[in-house]
Design a protein around this motif. Structure first.
Motif, mmCIF file in Angstrom:
data_model
loop_
_atom_site.group_PDB
_atom_site.id
_atom_site.type_symbol
_atom_site.label_atom_id
_atom_site.label_comp_id
_atom_site.label_asym_id
_atom_site.label_seq_id
_atom_site.Cartn_x
_atom_site.Cartn_y
_atom_site.Cartn_z
ATOM 1 N N VAL A 15 0.429 -1.142 0.027
ATOM 2 C CA VAL A 15 0.300 0.228 -0.154
ATOM 3 C C VAL A 15 0.971 1.203 0.195
ATOM 4 O O VAL A 15 0.238 2.411 0.116
ATOM 5 C CB VAL A 15 -0.976 0.126 1.257
ATOM 6 N N GLY A 16 1.936 1.129 0.107
ATOM 7 C CA GLY A 16 2.919 2.553 0.031
ATOM 8 C C GLY A 16 4.727 2.015 -0.179
ATOM 9 O O GLY A 16 4.237 0.743 0.653
ATOM 10 N N GLU A 17 5.202 2.649 -0.276
ATOM 11 C CA GLU A 17 6.451 3.386 0.506
ATOM 12 C C GLU A 17 7.081 4.047 1.643
ATOM 13 O O GLU A 17 6.627 5.324 1.505
ATOM 14 C CB GLU A 17 7.647 3.110 -0.644
ATOM 15 N N ARG A 18 8.097 3.744 2.329
ATOM 16 C CA ARG A 18 8.844 5.212 3.004
ATOM 17 C C ARG A 18 10.223 4.566 3.373
ATOM 18 O O ARG A 18 10.655 3.586 2.860
ATOM 19 C CB ARG A 18 7.612 4.834 4.386
ATOM 20 N N ALA A 19 11.247 5.635 3.057
ATOM 21 C CA ALA A 19 12.622 5.470 3.891
ATOM 22 C C ALA A 19 12.023 5.723 5.182
ATOM 23 O O ALA A 19 12.056 7.002 6.047
ATOM 24 C CB ALA A 19 13.018 6.188 3.300
#
Length: 80
Positions: A15-19
């Motif tokens: 449902v998404g990406e993050r760093a």
């Protein structure tokens, strides 16, 4: 994922990406709407590491992991 991880073997929507400070994380959602941030290398969305493939499951650590461990031990040794 590791065979003992609670999400092992499940197919979950991304449902998404993050760093963050540990690097890139994929956001995978379970049926109960819980979102789990996991490293991409824990999924089948990235190609397998060539060292892991060449080792055919016989190696516990990759060379990069050993080098990182050696650097950590050196840093910790200097602080004492």
């Amino acid at each position: 994922m590791h065979p003992f991880h609670p999400l092992f073997g499940q197919q979950l929507p991304c449902v998404g990406e993050r760093a963050n400070s540990q690097g890139k994380r994929l956001l995978l959602q379970t049926e109960d709407a819980t979102v789990w941030p996991v490293p991409p290398q824990w999924t089948d969305l990235v190609s397998p590491d060539p060292e892991v493939v060449m080792g055919n499951g016989r190696s516990l650590l990759r060379v990069a992991d050993l080098m990182e461990l050696a650097a950590l031990v050196e840093r910790l040794s200097r602080t004492r």
